[in-house]
Design a protein around this motif. Structure first.
Motif, PDB file in Angstrom:
ATOM      1  N   GLU A  13       0.891  -1.213   0.014  1.00 22.91           N
ATOM      2  CA  GLU A  13      -0.014  -0.041   0.000  1.00 22.91           C
ATOM      3  C   GLU A  13       0.910   1.395  -0.042  1.00 22.91           C
ATOM      4  O   GLU A  13       0.645   2.409  -0.689  1.00 22.91           O
ATOM      5  N   THR A  14       1.727   1.413   0.800  1.00 17.34           N
ATOM      6  CA  THR A  14       2.677   2.395   1.055  1.00 17.34           C
ATOM      7  C   THR A  14       3.558   2.839  -0.253  1.00 17.34           C
ATOM      8  O   THR A  14       3.702   3.857  -0.844  1.00 17.34           O
ATOM      9  N   LEU A  15       3.953   1.668  -0.915  1.00 20.43           N
ATOM     10  CA  LEU A  15       4.758   1.576  -2.208  1.00 20.43           C
ATOM     11  C   LEU A  15       3.828   2.264  -3.344  1.00 20.43           C
ATOM     12  O   LEU A  15       4.298   3.173  -3.995  1.00 20.43           O
ATOM     13  N   ALA A  16       2.626   1.877  -3.310  1.00 23.49           N
ATOM     14  CA  ALA A  16       1.634   2.602  -4.270  1.00 23.49           C
ATOM     15  C   ALA A  16       1.382   4.131  -4.123  1.00 23.49           C
ATOM     16  O   ALA A  16       1.325   5.027  -5.018  1.00 23.49           O
ATOM     17  N   ILE A  17       1.293   4.239  -2.698  1.00 19.16           N
ATOM     18  CA  ILE A  17       1.292   5.720  -2.433  1.00 19.16           C
ATOM     19  C   ILE A  17       2.456   6.633  -2.707  1.00 19.16           C
ATOM     20  O   ILE A  17       2.250   7.621  -3.353  1.00 19.16           O
ATOM     21  N   TYR A  18       3.451   6.015  -2.394  1.00 18.58           N
ATOM     22  CA  TYR A  18       4.752   6.636  -2.637  1.00 18.58           C
ATOM     23  C   TYR A  18       4.881   6.762  -4.228  1.00 18.58           C
ATOM     24  O   TYR A  18       5.223   8.015  -4.725  1.00 18.58           O
ATOM     25  N   SER A  19       4.518   5.839  -5.077  1.00 20.44           N
ATOM     26  CA  SER A  19       4.600   5.982  -6.228  1.00 20.44           C
ATOM     27  C   SER A  19       3.551   6.920  -7.006  1.00 20.44           C
ATOM     28  O   SER A  19       4.100   7.657  -7.771  1.00 20.44           O
ATOM     29  N   LEU A  20       2.504   7.080  -6.475  1.00 22.97           N
ATOM     30  CA  LEU A  20       1.614   8.254  -6.797  1.00 22.97           C
ATOM     31  C   LEU A  20       2.015   9.465  -6.511  1.00 22.97           C
ATOM     32  O   LEU A  20       2.012  10.508  -7.369  1.00 22.97           O
ATOM     33  N   ILE A  21       2.595   9.780  -5.428  1.00 22.48           N
ATOM     34  CA  ILE A  21       3.107  10.911  -5.015  1.00 22.48           C
ATOM     35  C   ILE A  21       4.652  11.329  -5.826  1.00 22.48           C
ATOM     36  O   ILE A  21       4.696  12.334  -6.407  1.00 22.48           O
ATOM     37  N   MET A  22       5.228  10.332  -6.107  1.00 19.68           N
ATOM     38  CA  MET A  22       6.605  10.676  -7.117  1.00 19.68           C
ATOM     39  C   MET A  22       5.918  11.070  -8.500  1.00 19.68           C
ATOM     40  O   MET A  22       6.695  11.952  -9.001  1.00 19.68           O
ATOM     41  N   THR A 129      -3.455  -1.371  -8.211  1.00 19.52           N
ATOM     42  CA  THR A 129      -4.126  -0.320  -9.265  1.00 19.52           C
ATOM     43  C   THR A 129      -3.514   1.011  -8.792  1.00 19.52           C
ATOM     44  O   THR A 129      -3.316   1.638  -9.808  1.00 19.52           O
ATOM     45  N   GLY A 130      -2.920   1.144  -7.760  1.00 17.17           N
ATOM     46  CA  GLY A 130      -2.336   2.496  -7.542  1.00 17.17           C
ATOM     47  C   GLY A 130      -1.165   2.422  -8.375  1.00 17.17           C
ATOM     48  O   GLY A 130      -0.434   3.703  -8.934  1.00 17.17           O
ATOM     49  N   LEU A 131      -0.302   1.418  -8.254  1.00 20.79           N
ATOM     50  CA  LEU A 131       0.955   1.297  -9.002  1.00 20.79           C
ATOM     51  C   LEU A 131       0.757   1.470 -10.606  1.00 20.79           C
ATOM     52  O   LEU A 131       1.230   2.211 -11.300  1.00 20.79           O
ATOM     53  N   LEU A 132      -0.278   0.914 -11.002  1.00 21.98           N
ATOM     54  CA  LEU A 132      -0.934   0.923 -12.499  1.00 21.98           C
ATOM     55  C   LEU A 132      -0.935   2.315 -12.937  1.00 21.98           C
ATOM     56  O   LEU A 132      -0.491   2.808 -13.988  1.00 21.98           O
ATOM     57  N   ILE A 133      -1.854   3.109 -12.063  1.00 22.76           N
ATOM     58  CA  ILE A 133      -2.128   4.277 -12.255  1.00 22.76           C
ATOM     59  C   ILE A 133      -1.003   5.303 -12.281  1.00 22.76           C
ATOM     60  O   ILE A 133      -0.876   6.249 -13.108  1.00 22.76           O
TER      61      ILE A 133
END
Length: 225
Positions: A13-22, A129-133
């Protein structure tokens, strides 16, 4: 075993959030991945402690947000204001993704609370999904295109150092009162890393020079996600 599963799925989860922020900041996910992984372990560890050992569920998300703000402002050298803005937007974006899955696939939060397995499935679906987006956003150059350095306030590094010290002291007091010595040591080391990067006031590269080549270059972000 519960703690292990919590750390594994929370890290996704936090990896997806980090990726979205980056992506919002127009950086590649892989650019600061090792520092980010350290922060994720810290954030998830404190979240588990707050929720399961101290019964402070309401405080865990706030501390996690602060840790991510320190990551982006102290290590990646993004202005504090933009670090806070993008961190909050990233969390809200991820919350929308998770809420969509929660309502369409599982029906209600009660189904998650009564069956931990469904909770893990929700985390996997939301994280993937977060990582894909974030990959799609990076590929198509979606993100803030402004010169973020214009919002860097005077003596910002002093303010950042003060914030890190204050948060560290508050967490240290909380852990000390609850005799969580090992966790206190781990937090001290990690916040010490934040302080090291914050105190290091060498000339920063401009945002335009440091950010990743835009998505129209066709470079793939998934190599580190």
């Amino acid at each position: 075993m519960e703690a292990i599963w919590f750390m594994v799925f929370s890290t996704l989860e936090t990896l997806a959030i980090y990726s979205l922020i980056m992506t919002l900041l127009r950086f590649k996910t892989t650019e600061y991945i090792w520092q980010a992984l350290l922060v994720m372990v810290l954030a998830n560890l404190q979240s588990y402690i707050m929720r399961n050992e101290l019964s402070l569920d309401f405080l865990a998300p706030l501390i996690t947000v602060m840790i991510f703000v320190f990551l982006f402002s102290a290590i990646i050298k993004i202005p504090v204001i933009w670090s806070a803005i993008c961190t909050i937007i990233g969390y809200m974006f991820y919350a929308l993704i998770q809420t969509a899955y929660l309502t369409t696939v599982f029906g209600s939060i009660d189904a998650i609370q009564t069956d931990p397995g469904k909770g893990y499935i929700l985390q996997v679906l939301s994280g993937a999904t977060g990582l894909l987006i974030s990959w799609l956003m990076y590929r198509f150059g979606i993100g803030f295109k402004y010169d973020l350095e214009k919002l860097r306030i005077k003596f910002e590094h002093i303010l950042l150092i003060a914030l890190i010290i204050v948060v560290l002291i508050l967490i240290a007091i909380l852990f000390y009162l609850n005799r969580l010595w090992l966790h206190l040591l781990f937090f001290g080391i990690t916040f010490g890393i934040f302080l090291y990067y914050a105190i290091n006031t060498e000339e920063r590269e401009s945002y335009d020079h440091r950010r990743t080549v835009r998505a129209d270059s066709g470079e793939d972000q998934t190599s580190g996600s």
